[in-house]
Write a protein that holds these residues in place. Sequence first.
Motif, PDB file in Angstrom:
ATOM      1  N   THR A 243      29.318 -24.714  -7.715  1.00 29.49           N
ATOM      2  CA  THR A 243      30.403 -23.773  -8.593  1.00 29.49           C
ATOM      3  C   THR A 243      31.363 -23.133  -7.616  1.00 29.49           C
ATOM      4  N   ARG A 244      32.651 -23.375  -7.811  1.00 32.07           N
ATOM      5  CA  ARG A 244      33.701 -23.016  -7.064  1.00 32.07           C
ATOM      6  C   ARG A 244      34.388 -22.044  -7.923  1.00 32.07           C
ATOM      7  N   PHE A 245      35.246 -21.125  -7.023  1.00 29.60           N
ATOM      8  CA  PHE A 245      35.989 -19.777  -7.585  1.00 29.60           C
ATOM      9  C   PHE A 245      37.308 -20.425  -7.620  1.00 29.60           C
ATOM     10  N   GLN A 246      38.352 -20.304  -8.878  1.00 30.67           N
ATOM     11  CA  GLN A 246      39.247 -20.828  -8.855  1.00 30.67           C
ATOM     12  C   GLN A 246      40.424 -20.106  -7.666  1.00 30.67           C
ATOM     13  N   GLU A 247      39.997 -18.684  -7.601  1.00 28.52           N
ATOM     14  CA  GLU A 247      40.912 -18.097  -6.688  1.00 28.52           C
ATOM     15  C   GLU A 247      40.211 -16.852  -5.994  1.00 28.52           C
ATOM     16  N   THR A 248      40.313 -16.895  -4.751  1.00 27.71           N
ATOM     17  CA  THR A 248      39.495 -15.917  -3.932  1.00 27.71           C
ATOM     18  C   THR A 248      40.902 -15.311  -2.881  1.00 27.71           C
ATOM     19  N   VAL A 249      40.708 -13.880  -2.768  1.00 23.47           N
ATOM     20  CA  VAL A 249      42.028 -13.376  -1.981  1.00 23.47           C
ATOM     21  C   VAL A 249      41.277 -12.670  -0.981  1.00 23.47           C
ATOM     22  N   VAL A 250      41.833 -12.720   0.417  1.00 26.59           N
ATOM     23  CA  VAL A 250      41.460 -11.955   1.309  1.00 26.59           C
ATOM     24  C   VAL A 250      42.255 -10.697   1.540  1.00 26.59           C
ATOM     25  N   ASP A 533      33.850  -9.267  -2.368  1.00 24.00           N
ATOM     26  CA  ASP A 533      32.626  -9.674  -3.178  1.00 24.00           C
ATOM     27  C   ASP A 533      31.921 -10.820  -2.693  1.00 24.00           C
ATOM     28  N   VAL A 534      32.159 -11.462  -1.743  1.00 25.27           N
ATOM     29  CA  VAL A 534      31.546 -12.390  -0.978  1.00 25.27           C
ATOM     30  C   VAL A 534      29.961 -11.947  -0.775  1.00 25.27           C
ATOM     31  N   ALA A 535      29.950 -11.015   0.229  1.00 27.62           N
ATOM     32  CA  ALA A 535      28.655 -10.460   0.817  1.00 27.62           C
ATOM     33  C   ALA A 535      27.710 -10.232  -0.340  1.00 27.62           C
ATOM     34  N   PRO A 536      28.084  -9.346  -1.299  1.00 31.48           N
ATOM     35  CA  PRO A 536      27.224  -8.982  -2.415  1.00 31.48           C
ATOM     36  C   PRO A 536      26.632 -10.332  -2.942  1.00 31.48           C
ATOM     37  N   THR A 537      27.822 -11.270  -3.192  1.00 30.53           N
ATOM     38  CA  THR A 537      27.164 -12.282  -4.401  1.00 30.53           C
ATOM     39  C   THR A 537      26.116 -13.121  -3.336  1.00 30.53           C
ATOM     40  N   LEU A 539      23.980 -12.007  -1.174  1.00 29.01           N
ATOM     41  CA  LEU A 539      22.766 -11.324  -1.032  1.00 29.01           C
ATOM     42  C   LEU A 539      21.996 -11.377  -2.253  1.00 29.01           C
ATOM     43  N   ALA A 540      22.709 -11.319  -3.374  1.00 26.20           N
ATOM     44  CA  ALA A 540      22.215 -11.277  -4.885  1.00 26.20           C
ATOM     45  C   ALA A 540      21.425 -12.589  -4.988  1.00 26.20           C
ATOM     46  N   LEU A 541      22.228 -13.731  -4.658  1.00 19.44           N
ATOM     47  CA  LEU A 541      21.554 -14.994  -4.735  1.00 19.44           C
ATOM     48  C   LEU A 541      20.318 -15.497  -3.912  1.00 19.44           C
ATOM     49  N   LEU A 542      20.314 -14.554  -2.885  1.00 19.34           N
ATOM     50  CA  LEU A 542      18.948 -14.626  -1.934  1.00 19.34           C
ATOM     51  C   LEU A 542      18.057 -13.519  -2.345  1.00 19.34           C
ATOM     52  N   GLY A 543      18.314 -12.630  -3.230  1.00 24.44           N
ATOM     53  CA  GLY A 543      17.264 -11.886  -3.859  1.00 24.44           C
ATOM     54  C   GLY A 543      17.144 -10.655  -2.726  1.00 24.44           C
ATOM     55  N   ARG A 553      31.684  -6.544  -5.649  1.00 26.49           N
ATOM     56  CA  ARG A 553      30.752  -6.793  -6.702  1.00 26.49           C
ATOM     57  C   ARG A 553      30.067  -7.982  -6.458  1.00 26.49           C
ATOM     58  N   SER A 554      28.813  -8.135  -6.940  1.00 22.02           N
ATOM     59  CA  SER A 554      28.306  -9.318  -7.024  1.00 22.02           C
ATOM     60  C   SER A 554      28.577 -10.108  -7.958  1.00 22.02           C
ATOM     61  N   LEU A 555      28.926 -11.587  -7.619  1.00 21.44           N
ATOM     62  CA  LEU A 555      29.415 -12.476  -8.922  1.00 21.44           C
ATOM     63  C   LEU A 555      28.315 -13.195  -9.241  1.00 21.44           C
ATOM     64  N   ALA A 556      27.040 -13.209  -8.589  1.00 21.83           N
ATOM     65  CA  ALA A 556      25.920 -13.999  -8.859  1.00 21.83           C
ATOM     66  C   ALA A 556      25.662 -14.262 -10.681  1.00 21.83           C
ATOM     67  N   SER A 557      25.946 -13.498 -11.522  1.00 22.26           N
ATOM     68  CA  SER A 557      25.523 -13.464 -12.729  1.00 22.26           C
ATOM     69  C   SER A 557      26.447 -14.804 -13.142  1.00 22.26           C
ATOM     70  N   ILE A 558      27.754 -14.816 -12.704  1.00 22.12           N
ATOM     71  CA  ILE A 558      28.783 -15.859 -13.396  1.00 22.12           C
ATOM     72  C   ILE A 558      28.234 -17.371 -12.903  1.00 22.12           C
ATOM     73  N   VAL A 559      27.603 -17.278 -11.869  1.00 26.36           N
ATOM     74  CA  VAL A 559      27.621 -18.559 -11.403  1.00 26.36           C
ATOM     75  C   VAL A 559      26.078 -18.983 -11.797  1.00 26.36           C
ATOM     76  N   ALA A 560      25.108 -18.281 -12.504  1.00 25.75           N
ATOM     77  CA  ALA A 560      23.843 -18.770 -12.985  1.00 25.75           C
ATOM     78  C   ALA A 560      23.857 -19.962 -13.794  1.00 25.75           C
ATOM     79  N   PRO A 561      23.067 -20.732 -13.703  1.00 29.80           N
ATOM     80  CA  PRO A 561      23.289 -22.111 -14.674  1.00 29.80           C
ATOM     81  C   PRO A 561      22.856 -21.597 -16.064  1.00 29.80           C
ATOM     82  N   GLU A 562      22.295 -20.720 -16.504  1.00 25.03           N
ATOM     83  CA  GLU A 562      21.860 -20.306 -17.678  1.00 25.03           C
ATOM     84  C   GLU A 562      23.174 -19.404 -18.283  1.00 25.03           C
ATOM     85  N   ALA A 563      24.048 -19.016 -17.491  1.00 27.40           N
ATOM     86  CA  ALA A 563      25.010 -18.249 -17.910  1.00 27.40           C
ATOM     87  C   ALA A 563      26.082 -18.622 -18.664  1.00 27.40           C
TER      88      ALA A 563
END
Length: 688
Positions: A243-250, A533-537, A539-543, A553-563
Motif C-alpha cells: 500500500t502506498r500513501f498518495q501524499e505524506t508531508v514532513v 503518523d509514520v511511527a504509530p502506524t 508500531l500498530a502493524l507490529l502489535g 495517528r496510526s493509519l494501520a486500519s486503513i491499510v489492512a486487507p479486509e478494510a
Amino acid sequence: MPPDSPPSLGRSLVLGCRAGLLVFLVLYTGCAVFNMKLGYQGNASRLMEEWVWQEWRSVVLGQVARLILAYTSVGLVLGAWMGAGLWALGFRRRAVFWGSGLACLAVEVPLVLADLAHHPHLYATTLYERAGWTKALLLALSGQPPGLWRAVALGPVVAVPFVMLFRALRRPPRWGYVPAVLAVWAGLGVHGWGRAEEGRERPPARHNLLILASDGLRPDHLSGNGYGRPTSPNIDRLMREGTRFQETVVQIPRTAPSWATLLTSQWAGEHSLRHTLVGQKVLETPFTTFASALGAAGWQTAVVSDYAGDLFSRFRFGFQRVQAPAFNFPDLIRQRMLVTHVALLPWTALAPGLFPERGQLPELTDPAPLRRSVQRTLDGFRPEAPFALLVFASTTHFPYAAPAPQEGRFVAEGYRGPWRFGATPQMELPPDAQPPTPEDSAALVANYDAAVLAFDGLVGELMEELERRGLADSTLVVLLSDHGEHLSDEEGRGLGHGEHLFGSASLRIPFALRLPGRVAAGRTVPGRARSIDVAPTLLALLGVPAPETFRGRSLASIVAPEAKAAAVPDAPALIETDFWFSDRDGLPYQQVRIPYPWVYETATVEPSGDIALKPEWENTVEAAKHRGLYRDRWKLLELPTPQSVKVELYDVVADPEERRDVSAEHLDIVTQLREELARERPAGLAER
C-alpha cells in the motif's frame, strides 16, 4: 658483484621499495600542490580557510601526516611486490629499480582511471574545472565500464605470484615452493572459506521491520507514480505488492529534525531537535522513538547508513546498534583534504577503516558498501527474536552522485556544462554568476534521476536478500524518506531543501508499506498523511503499543486487507523551515525573512568538534522561521519579516504548484488557519 648484476631477492625488495616510495611521494606532492583549495560541496571561503589554519592547524597537519604515511605505505608495499616480480624474471639491479617504478605507475594509472569511471562525481570537484584536459578525461571516462581498467591495473599485481612460482619450479631452492605458493595465495586470494551455509532462516513468530529510506527522495520522480523515466522498477514492485500513501508531508525539510519527528511522532519543539545545529545538551538527550519502543518489546533494533546518516551516530534515538559515520568539524577538514588526493582515493577503498572520513564524502554515495553493511547486520541478528532495521541511503542527496553504471544515464549527450556531475546549493552567489540554463537544469534532474535508479537497485538487492533468507513474507518493508528536494526545474525555488516552504517538492516524501496478509496489496490511499503518523502506524502493524508521548495517528486500519478503501482523515500538518545557512544565496525567500548572518558568523565549533549554533542566536533563529500548515485543500504560510508577518494562502487542489497567493480572497480561511496553527504549535514556541 658487478654494479648492474642481477640482485638477490632481498636487494630486489629494497630497490622496489625505493622506486615505489619515489613514485608515490611524487604523486602526493602533485596532488598537494595543485589542489590546495579547501571547500565543501562547491562552497569555498577564504575567511574559512584562514580560520581553519589558525584554529585547527593540528588537525590539518595531522591529516597531512596521515596522507603522507598512506602514500608511503602504498609505495613501499606495491614497490616491494613489483621488485619481487622483477627479481623472479631475472632483471638486473637498475632494471629492477626503474621497472618497479614503472610497474607501480602501470598499476596506479589504470586504477585511478577505473575509479574515475566508477565514481566520476568523486573526482569532479577536483578535476572538472581544473583544466581542459582533466575535464575531457572525466567526460570521456564517464559512462565507460570500469572493469576493463581494473583488469589492466590488476594485471601486473596478479602476474607477480605466477612468475615467482615459475621461477621456483625451474630452480627450486630448499623450501622454495613455500614462498611461491604463499605468493599465489596472496595474489589470487582464498575464495570460499567460511562461506555462509546456504539455506533459509527460520522466520520469527513476530514480524520483522525493514525501513528502506533515501535522503531527499521525491515521490514524483518514481516511475510507479507516473514519472516519465524508468527510475524505480524495484520500488514500483514494492508499491504494487503493498500500500502506498498518495501524499505524506514532513514538518521540517532537513535531515536531522525531520528524522527526529518521524521517529518520535512529535512536532519539533515537543522534541528538542529544533534545527540542524543543536548543541551538546540535545546530543546527550535520549529520545523516545519507535526504535526504543520496539527494543523494549523484544525487537533487535539497528540502523545502517552512509554519508547523510551521521545524525544516527550523534543523537540518542534508541537503536541498539548504530552503523553510521560520525560528523564533526575536524572530520570535515579531513574529508575535504582527502578528496583532493586523486592518486590515493582508489587505495582508500581497500582499507576504509584507515580513512573513516571516506564514508562521509557526499560525492561518494555508492549504495554497494551500504548493501554489504546491511548484509553483515542481518547476519548478526539472532534468529529467535525479530529485528527492526532502518537503512538510510544518501544516493539521492546532492550532488546526486550515482555510481556506474547508472551515472550519466539520463544526461543529454554532449552536455558539458557546470552541472554535468550534479550541483549543490551555494551559500554565496558569485557576483558574476549566470543563471542556470534549461540545459543545466535538465542535467541536474538527470543526475538526480540516476541517483534514484541507483537507490532503486539497492532496494531490489535487499528485497532479494530477504527472499534468500526466507524473511520476505514475515518482514514489514517500508519505503520512506526524510524530505524531498528542489531541483532548479521549479523556477525561482532554487536547489536543495530546508530554506523555504514554497511549493511541495521538499515537503513530500514517499510512504509505502508491504507485509503480505497484514497490508493490502495494490492499494493507493488518498488524502494527506503526516510524518508524525509514520511511527504509530508501524508500531500498530507490529502489535506494539505506542508510547504516550506520540502525537501522531496510526493509519494501520486503513491499510489492512479486509478494510474498505478509504482516505486518510484530514488533520493539520505543520511545516516550518530550518536554520538558514546563508544570507547571500540570492534566492527569493531572502526578501521575506528576519535577517541574521550566515553560518560562518552564527555557528561555533564546540570542544567535542560538533558544529552548533551560538546560544545568542537561538531566539532569533526561532523567531525568523517560516512556518505554516496544510489543512484540507489549503496551505497557509506565515513569513516573519522585520516589519510584520507576511501571510500567504494557496489552494493546493486548484493550484497544485502553489503559484498563486489567494489570501486576500479568503480572509476567513486565513483567520481560521492562523488560529489553528497557533493552537497546534508546541506550547512555548508560539510566544517566542
